[in-house]
Design a protein around this motif. Structure first.
Motif, mmCIF file in Angstrom:
data_model
loop_
_atom_site.group_PDB
_atom_site.id
_atom_site.type_symbol
_atom_site.label_atom_id
_atom_site.label_comp_id
_atom_site.label_asym_id
_atom_site.label_seq_id
_atom_site.Cartn_x
_atom_site.Cartn_y
_atom_site.Cartn_z
ATOM 1 N N MET A 245 -7.128 50.596 115.439
ATOM 2 C CA MET A 245 -7.081 52.062 115.438
ATOM 3 C C MET A 245 -6.121 52.578 116.520
ATOM 4 O O MET A 245 -5.359 53.515 116.287
ATOM 5 N N GLU A 246 -6.169 51.940 117.701
ATOM 6 C CA GLU A 246 -5.304 52.405 118.790
ATOM 7 C C GLU A 246 -3.839 52.245 118.411
ATOM 8 O O GLU A 246 -3.024 53.137 118.670
ATOM 9 N N CYS A 247 -3.496 51.122 117.800
ATOM 10 C CA CYS A 247 -2.102 50.898 117.401
ATOM 11 C C CYS A 247 -1.664 51.880 116.318
ATOM 12 O O CYS A 247 -0.515 52.324 116.298
ATOM 13 N N ILE A 248 -2.584 52.229 115.421
ATOM 14 C CA ILE A 248 -2.266 53.201 114.375
ATOM 15 C C ILE A 248 -1.947 54.552 114.996
ATOM 16 O O ILE A 248 -0.962 55.217 114.633
ATOM 17 N N LEU A 249 -2.769 54.973 115.962
ATOM 18 C CA LEU A 249 -2.529 56.248 116.629
ATOM 19 C C LEU A 249 -1.245 56.215 117.449
ATOM 20 O O LEU A 249 -0.510 57.209 117.512
ATOM 21 N N ALA A 250 -0.967 55.071 118.065
ATOM 22 C CA ALA A 250 0.282 54.938 118.812
ATOM 23 C C ALA A 250 1.483 55.089 117.879
ATOM 24 O O ALA A 250 2.474 55.747 118.221
ATOM 25 N N CYS A 251 1.418 54.501 116.686
ATOM 26 C CA CYS A 251 2.495 54.641 115.697
ATOM 27 C C CYS A 251 2.639 56.084 115.233
ATOM 28 O O CYS A 251 3.755 56.583 115.055
ATOM 29 N N ARG A 252 1.514 56.761 115.049
ATOM 30 C CA ARG A 252 1.563 58.179 114.670
ATOM 31 C C ARG A 252 2.250 58.994 115.755
ATOM 32 O O ARG A 252 3.022 59.912 115.467
ATOM 33 N N CYS A 253 1.943 58.659 116.995
ATOM 34 C CA CYS A 253 2.586 59.367 118.108
ATOM 35 C C CYS A 253 4.093 59.152 118.074
ATOM 36 O O CYS A 253 4.862 60.100 118.256
ATOM 37 N N MET A 254 4.531 57.922 117.833
ATOM 38 C CA MET A 254 5.965 57.644 117.737
ATOM 39 C C MET A 254 6.631 58.531 116.691
ATOM 40 O O MET A 254 7.745 59.011 116.868
ATOM 41 N N ASN A 255 5.936 58.761 115.596
ATOM 42 C CA ASN A 255 6.496 59.533 114.486
ATOM 43 C C ASN A 255 6.723 61.003 114.810
ATOM 44 O O ASN A 255 7.556 61.649 114.175
ATOM 45 N N ILE A 256 5.964 61.534 115.752
ATOM 46 C CA ILE A 256 6.095 62.969 116.037
ATOM 47 C C ILE A 256 7.052 63.252 117.188
ATOM 48 O O ILE A 256 7.367 64.423 117.437
ATOM 49 N N LEU A 257 7.515 62.221 117.879
ATOM 50 C CA LEU A 257 8.403 62.445 119.021
ATOM 51 C C LEU A 257 9.785 62.871 118.541
ATOM 52 O O LEU A 257 10.282 62.399 117.523
ATOM 53 N N ALA A 258 10.413 63.753 119.319
ATOM 54 C CA ALA A 258 11.601 64.456 118.834
ATOM 55 C C ALA A 258 12.910 63.708 119.029
ATOM 56 O O ALA A 258 13.911 64.095 118.442
ATOM 57 N N ASP A 259 12.920 62.663 119.866
ATOM 58 C CA ASP A 259 14.190 61.969 120.057
ATOM 59 C C ASP A 259 13.977 60.481 120.322
ATOM 60 O O ASP A 259 12.867 60.020 120.592
ATOM 61 N N LYS A 260 15.060 59.744 120.203
ATOM 62 C CA LYS A 260 15.020 58.292 120.367
ATOM 63 C C LYS A 260 14.588 57.889 121.769
ATOM 64 O O LYS A 260 13.810 56.937 121.952
ATOM 65 N N SER A 261 15.058 58.616 122.789
ATOM 66 C CA SER A 261 14.687 58.298 124.166
ATOM 67 C C SER A 261 13.186 58.398 124.374
ATOM 68 O O SER A 261 12.591 57.586 125.089
ATOM 69 N N SER A 262 12.561 59.382 123.753
ATOM 70 C CA SER A 262 11.101 59.527 123.868
ATOM 71 C C SER A 262 10.390 58.343 123.238
ATOM 72 O O SER A 262 9.409 57.826 123.777
ATOM 73 N N ARG A 263 10.875 57.900 122.084
ATOM 74 C CA ARG A 263 10.238 56.774 121.412
ATOM 75 C C ARG A 263 10.399 55.486 122.220
ATOM 76 O O ARG A 263 9.469 54.683 122.334
#
Length: 274
Positions: A1-19
């Protein structure tokens, strides 16, 4: 579950540097100390002057960016900016604001610990713009109460076994009573960030201020806070930067405004971002 939420977070970040930053900090939380320090150093945002913070128990010297919150990469500051500084400490962040963001219309500085508040009063009394600054000696939370607090540097937190009591106020009621209304909220409140964000959710939906929120106090906050901010205001563009060579000072930035040089980027998978 934690990894799924972490992936979801990656998807909403606005730029490559944030990811890239998120991935390195996330991996560091599960790595050995030696590898973690390498990852934190690699993730550290390399803009602006750096200053010494403290030594950890294992002798590591911690350095951090002097300006962690008021980044002109994402935000515009001018004479109409109204700052809410939640977790004002001894005046370091309002000092940074004046140095890096310059002018503002008003500033509300909130600090619950008495010894810090005394230093905050002394610091702001020396500022040229002190007449625009209002100080509040309490903490923001979901309720009006006297709460136990355990002061322990970067590990400070509200706790049922806390050494001291501090006064807290309902954050939504407090914001609704302010005039002028904050246009920028900086929040570093020792792990209570999610509680306060949930409490002020109706106000955030309506006002949509710029945000700079600490997300390093708990590992889950690295992804849960950005996801919560995105849920409350889907229009927010969300960025993450890490501002030290250790686990501290990871910050989530959110704004509905788009500066001209910002590039829209789509995200496909972690591997593509290298």
């Amino acid at each position: 579950m934690e990894c799924i939420l972490a992936c979801r977070c990656m998807n909403i970040l606005a730029d490559k540097s944030s990811r890239q930053t998120f991935r390195k900090v996330w991996l560091a939380r599960f790595a050995s100390r030696r590898i973690a320090l390498c990852l934190y150093r690699s993730a550290m945002y390399s803009a602006g002057p750096v200053s010494y913070h403290f030594n950890t128990a294992d002798g590591h010297r911690v350095f951090g960016n002097e300006n962690m919150y008021f980044l002109r990469d994402y935000f515009a500051f001018d004479e109409n900016t109204v700052l809410l500084d939640a977790g004002a400490f001894t005046g370091d962040s309002i000092r940074e604001y004046i140095q890096y963001a310059k002018d503002f219309k008003a500033a509300y500085c909130i600090e619950p610990l008495p010894e810090n508040f005394i230093e905050l009063e002394g610091a702001t009394d020396r500022f040229e713009l002190k007449e625009k600054i209002r100080l509040f000696p309490f903490a923001l939370s979901s309720r009006n109460a006297s709460l136990r607090f355990h002061p322990d540097g970067s590990a400070s937190r509200f706790s049922e076994t806390g050494d001291i009591f501090v006064q807290s106020v309902n954050a939504l009621e407090f914001l609704q009573g302010l005039s002028p209304k904050p246009t920028f909220i900086k929040m570093d409140i020792e792990g209570s960030e999610m509680e306060v964000l949930r409490t002020i959710e109706p106000w955030l939906r309506e006002e949509k201020p710029d945000l700079a929120v600490s997300i390093y106090h708990e590992t889950a906050h690295l992804y849960r806070i950005p996801l919560l901010i995105n849920h409350i205001v889907p229009e927010y563009r969300i960025f993450i930067r890490h501002n030290s060579n250790d686990f501290t000072e990871t910050v989530c930035y959110a704004t509905i405004h788009k500066k001209p040089f910002m590039q829209d980027e789509s995200y496909t998978d972690w591997a593509r971002d290298g």
